[in-house]
Design a protein around this motif. Sequence first.
Motif, PDB file in Angstrom:
ATOM      1  N   ILE A  94       0.854  -1.174   0.000  1.00  0.00           N
ATOM      2  CA  ILE A  94       0.000   0.000   0.000  1.00  0.00           C
ATOM      3  C   ILE A  94       0.898   1.234   0.000  1.00  0.00           C
ATOM      4  O   ILE A  94       1.850   1.329   0.775  1.00  0.00           O
ATOM      5  CB  ILE A  94      -0.918   0.026   1.231  1.00  0.00           C
ATOM      6  N   VAL A  95       0.611   2.179  -0.874  1.00  0.00           N
ATOM      7  CA  VAL A  95       1.442   3.377  -0.973  1.00  0.00           C
ATOM      8  C   VAL A  95       1.170   4.291   0.211  1.00  0.00           C
ATOM      9  O   VAL A  95       0.024   4.641   0.503  1.00  0.00           O
ATOM     10  CB  VAL A  95       1.161   4.124  -2.286  1.00  0.00           C
ATOM     11  N   THR A  96       2.234   4.664   0.897  1.00  0.00           N
ATOM     12  CA  THR A  96       2.159   5.640   1.974  1.00  0.00           C
ATOM     13  C   THR A  96       3.318   6.610   1.804  1.00  0.00           C
ATOM     14  O   THR A  96       4.301   6.311   1.127  1.00  0.00           O
ATOM     15  CB  THR A  96       2.252   4.982   3.361  1.00  0.00           C
ATOM     16  N   LEU A  97       3.197   7.776   2.386  1.00  0.00           N
ATOM     17  CA  LEU A  97       4.314   8.714   2.362  1.00  0.00           C
ATOM     18  C   LEU A  97       5.476   8.106   3.138  1.00  0.00           C
ATOM     19  O   LEU A  97       5.267   7.398   4.127  1.00  0.00           O
ATOM     20  CB  LEU A  97       3.896  10.050   2.972  1.00  0.00           C
ATOM     21  N   PRO A  98       6.710   8.330   2.709  1.00  0.00           N
ATOM     22  CA  PRO A  98       7.868   7.691   3.350  1.00  0.00           C
ATOM     23  C   PRO A  98       8.038   8.097   4.814  1.00  0.00           C
ATOM     24  O   PRO A  98       7.646   9.194   5.222  1.00  0.00           O
ATOM     25  CB  PRO A  98       9.047   8.168   2.500  1.00  0.00           C
ATOM     26  N   GLU A  99       8.614   7.180   5.585  1.00  0.00           N
ATOM     27  CA  GLU A  99       8.890   7.485   6.995  1.00  0.00           C
ATOM     28  C   GLU A  99       9.843   8.669   7.081  1.00  0.00           C
ATOM     29  O   GLU A  99      10.798   8.774   6.336  1.00  0.00           O
ATOM     30  CB  GLU A  99       9.509   6.264   7.680  1.00  0.00           C
ATOM     31  N   GLY A 100       9.552   9.552   8.012  1.00  0.00           N
ATOM     32  CA  GLY A 100      10.365  10.756   8.145  1.00  0.00           C
ATOM     33  C   GLY A 100       9.853  11.906   7.310  1.00  0.00           C
ATOM     34  O   GLY A 100      10.475  12.977   7.284  1.00  0.00           O
ATOM     35  N   PHE A 101       8.701  11.707   6.631  1.00  0.00           N
ATOM     36  CA  PHE A 101       8.107  12.794   5.854  1.00  0.00           C
ATOM     37  C   PHE A 101       7.653  13.916   6.784  1.00  0.00           C
ATOM     38  O   PHE A 101       6.983  13.688   7.787  1.00  0.00           O
ATOM     39  CB  PHE A 101       6.904  12.280   5.056  1.00  0.00           C
ATOM     40  N   ILE A 149       9.130  15.723  -1.474  1.00  0.00           N
ATOM     41  CA  ILE A 149       8.115  14.733  -1.827  1.00  0.00           C
ATOM     42  C   ILE A 149       6.899  15.430  -2.440  1.00  0.00           C
ATOM     43  O   ILE A 149       6.306  16.323  -1.839  1.00  0.00           O
ATOM     44  CB  ILE A 149       7.672  13.921  -0.594  1.00  0.00           C
ATOM     45  N   ILE A 150       6.553  15.017  -3.662  1.00  0.00           N
ATOM     46  CA  ILE A 150       5.371  15.528  -4.349  1.00  0.00           C
ATOM     47  C   ILE A 150       4.364  14.377  -4.437  1.00  0.00           C
ATOM     48  O   ILE A 150       4.554  13.437  -5.206  1.00  0.00           O
ATOM     49  CB  ILE A 150       5.697  16.034  -5.763  1.00  0.00           C
ATOM     50  N   PRO A 151       3.295  14.405  -3.648  1.00  0.00           N
ATOM     51  CA  PRO A 151       2.321  13.309  -3.675  1.00  0.00           C
ATOM     52  C   PRO A 151       1.463  13.344  -4.940  1.00  0.00           C
ATOM     53  O   PRO A 151       1.245  14.407  -5.527  1.00  0.00           O
ATOM     54  CB  PRO A 151       1.457  13.560  -2.429  1.00  0.00           C
ATOM     55  N   VAL A 152       1.009  12.171  -5.342  1.00  0.00           N
ATOM     56  CA  VAL A 152       0.067  12.056  -6.463  1.00  0.00           C
ATOM     57  C   VAL A 152      -1.201  11.417  -5.923  1.00  0.00           C
ATOM     58  O   VAL A 152      -1.196  10.245  -5.537  1.00  0.00           O
ATOM     59  CB  VAL A 152       0.648  11.207  -7.608  1.00  0.00           C
ATOM     60  N   TYR A 153      -2.267  12.200  -5.873  1.00  0.00           N
ATOM     61  CA  TYR A 153      -3.541  11.725  -5.337  1.00  0.00           C
ATOM     62  C   TYR A 153      -4.561  11.569  -6.460  1.00  0.00           C
ATOM     63  O   TYR A 153      -4.538  12.309  -7.446  1.00  0.00           O
ATOM     64  CB  TYR A 153      -4.103  12.711  -4.309  1.00  0.00           C
ATOM     65  N   GLU A 154      -5.459  10.621  -6.269  1.00  0.00           N
ATOM     66  CA  GLU A 154      -6.621  10.467  -7.132  1.00  0.00           C
ATOM     67  C   GLU A 154      -7.817  10.196  -6.229  1.00  0.00           C
ATOM     68  O   GLU A 154      -7.827   9.201  -5.505  1.00  0.00           O
ATOM     69  CB  GLU A 154      -6.430   9.339  -8.141  1.00  0.00           C
ATOM     70  N   LYS A 157      -7.010   9.647  -2.647  1.00  0.00           N
ATOM     71  CA  LYS A 157      -6.206   8.462  -2.328  1.00  0.00           C
ATOM     72  C   LYS A 157      -4.804   8.624  -2.886  1.00  0.00           C
ATOM     73  O   LYS A 157      -4.617   8.954  -4.060  1.00  0.00           O
ATOM     74  CB  LYS A 157      -6.860   7.207  -2.908  1.00  0.00           C
ATOM     75  N   LEU A 158      -3.792   8.393  -2.044  1.00  0.00           N
ATOM     76  CA  LEU A 158      -2.403   8.471  -2.483  1.00  0.00           C
ATOM     77  C   LEU A 158      -2.072   7.242  -3.326  1.00  0.00           C
ATOM     78  O   LEU A 158      -2.185   6.109  -2.855  1.00  0.00           O
ATOM     79  CB  LEU A 158      -1.467   8.534  -1.276  1.00  0.00           C
ATOM     80  N   ILE A 159      -1.695   7.456  -4.593  1.00  0.00           N
ATOM     81  CA  ILE A 159      -1.380   6.318  -5.451  1.00  0.00           C
ATOM     82  C   ILE A 159       0.117   6.195  -5.735  1.00  0.00           C
ATOM     83  O   ILE A 159       0.606   5.122  -6.065  1.00  0.00           O
ATOM     84  CB  ILE A 159      -2.156   6.385  -6.769  1.00  0.00           C
ATOM     85  N   THR A 160       0.855   7.283  -5.598  1.00  0.00           N
ATOM     86  CA  THR A 160       2.313   7.238  -5.721  1.00  0.00           C
ATOM     87  C   THR A 160       2.852   8.603  -5.279  1.00  0.00           C
ATOM     88  O   THR A 160       2.098   9.493  -4.885  1.00  0.00           O
ATOM     89  CB  THR A 160       2.762   6.924  -7.162  1.00  0.00           C
TER      90      THR A 160
END
Length: 318
Positions: A94-101, A149-154, A157-160
């Motif tokens: 499951i895609v999550t933001l990296p630890e330490g974000f 970090i640039i999140p990509v949401y749809e 929902k975070l997809i990458t």
Amino acid sequence: MEFQKFGRYLETFWDAKKEKEGTEYKFNCPECQDTKQHFSFNIEFGVSNCFRCGYRPTPLEFLQEKGQLDFDTIQELLEKEDTVEEKKSLDVFIVTLPEGFCSVIDLPPFWQAVLNEWLLMNTIPFEDMKKLGGGVVVRKTSKYHGRLIIPVYEDMKLITFLARVMLENVEPKYLFPPVSRKDAVWGLENVNSDVVTQTKEIIVCEGWKDAYRVHGFALLGKSMSVGQMRKILNRIPNDYTIGVMLDKDAWKFGYKVASQFRDACGVLKKVQLYHIYGRKDPGECSCRSDAIVNSYKYDFNKLLDRIQARKGGKVLMK
């Protein structure tokens, strides 16, 4: 040697179908964007072939070129597996933001200064980065340490996400989580921006910063998958124009993307191809109008323009 982890990666993220023999996987070719599964990968011998375009990457080349994964992830996917837990790892990813974000509004002083300098150099207001949900990984043990970090949401929902360097002399420029981005589109919410609603045109770009400048969508690469095209067409109203503006050196890819839209829409939707010439890419422009002024424009609903575009001619439509 069987690349079993690699096989499950193909099944999970590329919708690959395993043949009866158990070592052959077939799916749509990511190089020519075919839709009839002409591409096959034999994980026992590590060989592949597209019977339509002749694309033949090794597992390593495929993961680097199409998956665009980092070295550690590629090494893990190509090594021999030992445990049941490892067999299940890809299936439950499951895609999550990296630890330490750390969000841009909560950064420690050092990284806040680094970010501010980077934003200044790239002429991106801090408030805009805040709206994009950006942040920096401050955990030193993370492979994403010090990256923006640039999140990509749809649909919330975070997809990458994209992990970009901010400091000089750091390679590679981008890192990504170990998931396929073939159907990911950055900036889908831009369809509701004032610029888009006023012009009734959505511009499809290559990178996130390009799309940010022109209030458009980003393919996060030079090619467009069928899944990406469906998402884009489902988001935009029927009376909107589709513009395609890739990087200056991606002229042939831009022609192909514009052709995909025209083939899918026919005469029901206006499709335009922009060939940017005054800048390296739209991201170097100050705004949408600046990018358009520095581009040649081809109307893909007109046969003459398509012919000129295919030849790479430079006809400026006014």
